[in-house]
Design an enzyme around this catalytic site. Structure first.
Site, PDB file in Angstrom:
ATOM      1  N   VAL A  71      21.790  -3.776  91.137  1.00 24.44           N
ATOM      2  CA  VAL A  71      21.937  -2.713  90.281  1.00 24.44           C
ATOM      3  C   VAL A  71      21.407  -3.075  88.951  1.00 24.44           C
ATOM      4  CG1 VAL A  71      23.639  -1.252  89.359  1.00 24.44           C
ATOM      5  CG2 VAL A  71      23.922  -1.506  91.699  1.00 24.44           C
ATOM      6  N   CYS A 130      26.563 -12.327  86.365  1.00 21.72           N
ATOM      7  CA  CYS A 130      25.928 -11.513  87.161  1.00 21.72           C
ATOM      8  C   CYS A 130      24.445 -11.877  87.593  1.00 21.72           C
ATOM      9  CB  CYS A 130      25.836 -10.168  86.281  1.00 21.72           C
ATOM     10  SG  CYS A 130      24.672  -8.855  87.069  1.00 21.72           S
ATOM     11  N   THR A 193      28.741 -12.268  93.256  1.00 22.91           N
ATOM     12  CA  THR A 193      27.912 -12.251  94.381  1.00 22.91           C
ATOM     13  C   THR A 193      27.148 -13.416  94.596  1.00 22.91           C
ATOM     14  OG1 THR A 193      26.362 -10.883  93.325  1.00 22.91           O
ATOM     15  CG2 THR A 193      27.793  -9.761  94.619  1.00 22.91           C
ATOM     16  N   GLY A 217      30.309  -8.582 100.555  1.00 23.01           N
ATOM     17  CA  GLY A 217      31.000  -8.394 101.956  1.00 23.01           C
ATOM     18  C   GLY A 217      31.315  -9.541 102.672  1.00 23.01           C
TER      19      GLY A 217
END
Lengths: 303, 255
Positions: A71, A130, A193, A217
């Site tokens: 993103v 990030c 992440t 996830g």
């Protein structure tokens, strides 16, 4: 009645289930699904000084038991936040935490200073992890010197609860957790992440416009859990664990490994009300096991 | 419109051809009001390969029967799994999501233009327009006659025109080749289909000063405007297809 509330210094959390940044918008998006004031806290999506349009599309790829995103911190900047978002989120009856990001140390400092002045924001999560921006972001979280500098400078201007969000894209995450602790962070949250990629074999192109992106996830849960366990043993400040938590069993693994609180991220994409299910599941687990306080199980496997 | 997470029961799973099927779903309670253009997010089975929900346009709503339908193309593992659902099975759905097509002005000349799976939201739209006193022209494009779907359903709601790429039914070519576009002067075109088709239709509409709304199908994770993955470049910056769309006026897009 199980006791779920706890404090990080003088900040009280009604329970240890928080919504993770970048997966919960500004909270308002979830009001159709449940009462968000039931949560221990919500971490709003990353805010930067300036308006950011984020990365080009496609920004998402589904991967086995997870997803990649790139993103790139799309948000309308701090001016917009103060004017339009803050009045709404300050009404929420839960801890509203702002995730702070920048390209330069000065960006972080300016942002932290401005958010320090917002009465109803009791904490910031310093995003030095990030993976989807060219400048700043993860650079600060993967270079010990830069990490130390940005945390130190932010600490000077930010007097409330400072959470530092750590990157898993390092050889030794404990080193960064210790730096955060030494520089006065009140807690650390991990993991952001994992840097990954996918290739679309049909189009013979990278699946993401930016080629690489952040993996989240259930696929990342074992890695996240290992890092939380390592960090929790090494630092005295509380550890907020996240990474692939889909249900209460996952959450409890993090508590047993040493997390004082957890954040739920990607799971909210699939079930917007999952945080409440997780909260109830934790309570049931403690009841069944005969514990009266969540704190009794934190780091249990390390005892 | 309040969004819900609900377990819906499959009333019917009808195979249309080897690539497409129609799912008719019902709610235990009363269905929420839905608008043409809106979509649903379906959880497949929670297996590692089909981790995220799949978005599908609402194809048709039958409020009196308390059912609605999804027209689904088998495009991968998720849709293949859904194609095997049987009557009585349940699926978890978040709905209704997204914005909707705008209503035309009185006496406006309307064209619905769709291709392939993109015809899905146009049946609901055609019915909705009928109920509001409009009779649209409906222009549908398919690859070949075997791929033509739901012809009678659309034909009942307006004047229908057809193209196939191989010429096996209707006019040969793409929908933008159809003579109906030169024979008529439309005030508004509602379009959904593959992106090259929508872009060609947008070009036609620009050239002829016709208002045009398109329904986009960007990859998405959440469907509720928080993951920011399904963004489309617009004159107002990057916007989420799931909440600011899926329907956009072409003047807002950087096409």
């Amino acid at each position: 009645m199980v006791k779920l509330d706890f404090n990080i210094n003088d900040l009280h959390f009604k329970n240890p289930v928080l919504a993770a940044s970048g997966t919960f918008g500004y909270g308002v998006e979830f009001r159709d699904f449940f009462d968000i004031s039931q949560l221990g806290g919500i971490v709003l999506k990353a805010t930067t000084l300036e308006v950011r349009e984020g990365n080009p599309y496609p920004r998402m790829a589904e991967t086995p038991a997870g997803m990649l995103n790139s993103v790139g911190l799309q948000n309308k900047g701090i001016d917009h936040f103060e004017k339009n978002i803050y009045p709404v989120v300050s009404e929420f009856n839960t801890n509203v935490i702002v995730n702070v990001n920048g390209s330069y140390v000065e960006d972080y400092v300016t942002l932290a200073g401005r958010i320090n002045a917002l009465e109803k924001i009791p904490a910031i999560e310093l995003n030095i992890s990030c993976p989807n921006v060219k400048k700043g972001g993860m650079i600060f979280g993967t270079d010990p010197k830069s990490a130390r500098e940005v945390i130190r400078e932010v600490r000077k201007v930010y007097s409330k609860q400072l959470i530092v969000k750590l990157s898993p894209n390092v050889t030794d995450i404990v080193e960064f957790a210790l730096i955060a602790e030494e520089e006065g962070a009140d807690s650390v949250s991990l993991i952001n992440t994992l840097l990954g990629m996918a290739v679309d074999v049909k189009r013979m192109k990278p699946s993401l416009a930016t080629v690489t992106g952040g993996l989240s996830g259930p696929a990342v849960k074992p890695v996240a859990l290992r890092m939380v366990w390592q960090v929790a043993k090494a630092v005295r400040i509380p550890v907020i664990g996240l990474g692939g938590i889909m249900n209460s069993r996952d959450a409890i693994e993090f508590f047993l490994a040493g997390a004082s609180a957890i954040q739920v991220g990607t799971a909210s994409f699939i079930n917007p009300a999952v945080t409440i299910d997780i909260l109830k599941g934790i309570e049931n687990y403690l009841n069944e096991k005969g514990f009266s306080d969540i704190r009794e199980i934190i780091g249990y496997i390390n005892n | 419109m309040t969004k819900r997470i609900e377990s819906l029961r499959v009333v019917e799973n009808k195979k249309i051809n080897k690539d497409y099927f129609l799912l008719r779903l019902t709610s235990q309670g009363k269905l929420p009001e839905m608008k043409p253009g809106q979509f649903v997010q379906v959880k497949v089975d929670g297996s590692p390969e089909t981790f995220l929900r799949r978005p599908f346009s609402v194809h048709d709503v039958n409020y009196s029967g308390n059912t609605f339908r999804l027209l689904i193309q088998i495009a991968g593992k998720g849709t293949e799994t859904l194609s095997r659902l049987s009557t009585g099975d349940s699926i978890n759905v978040i709905y209704p999501l997204g914005n909707s097509f705008s209503l035309p002005e009185k006496n406006e000349n309307i064209l619905l233009a769709g291709g392939g799976c993109g015809i899905a939201p146009l049946l609901f739209l055609a019915r909705y327009l009928n109920e509001n006193g409009f009779t649209p022209d409906i222009l549908l494009g398919f690859r070949s006659s075997e791929r033509v779907m739901e012809y009678d359903e659309y034909a009942a709601l307006g004047r229908i025109f057809l193209t196939t790429e191989d010429g096996s039914m209707g006019k040969k070519g793409f929908i933008t080749d159809h003579p109906v576009l030169t024979a008529n002067r439309y005030d508004v075109v509602y379009c959904c289909g593959p992106e090259p088709m929508m872009k060609a239709m947008a070009a036609y509409c620009r050239a002829n000063s016709v208002r045009c709304e398109v329904s986009l199908e960007n990859l998405m994770a959440c469907g509720i405007g928080v993951c920011l993955c399904c963004t489309v470049e617009t004159v107002r910056g990057n916007l989420c297809t799931c909440t600011e769309g899926p329907v956009f006026n072409i003047n807002d897009l950087k096409w």
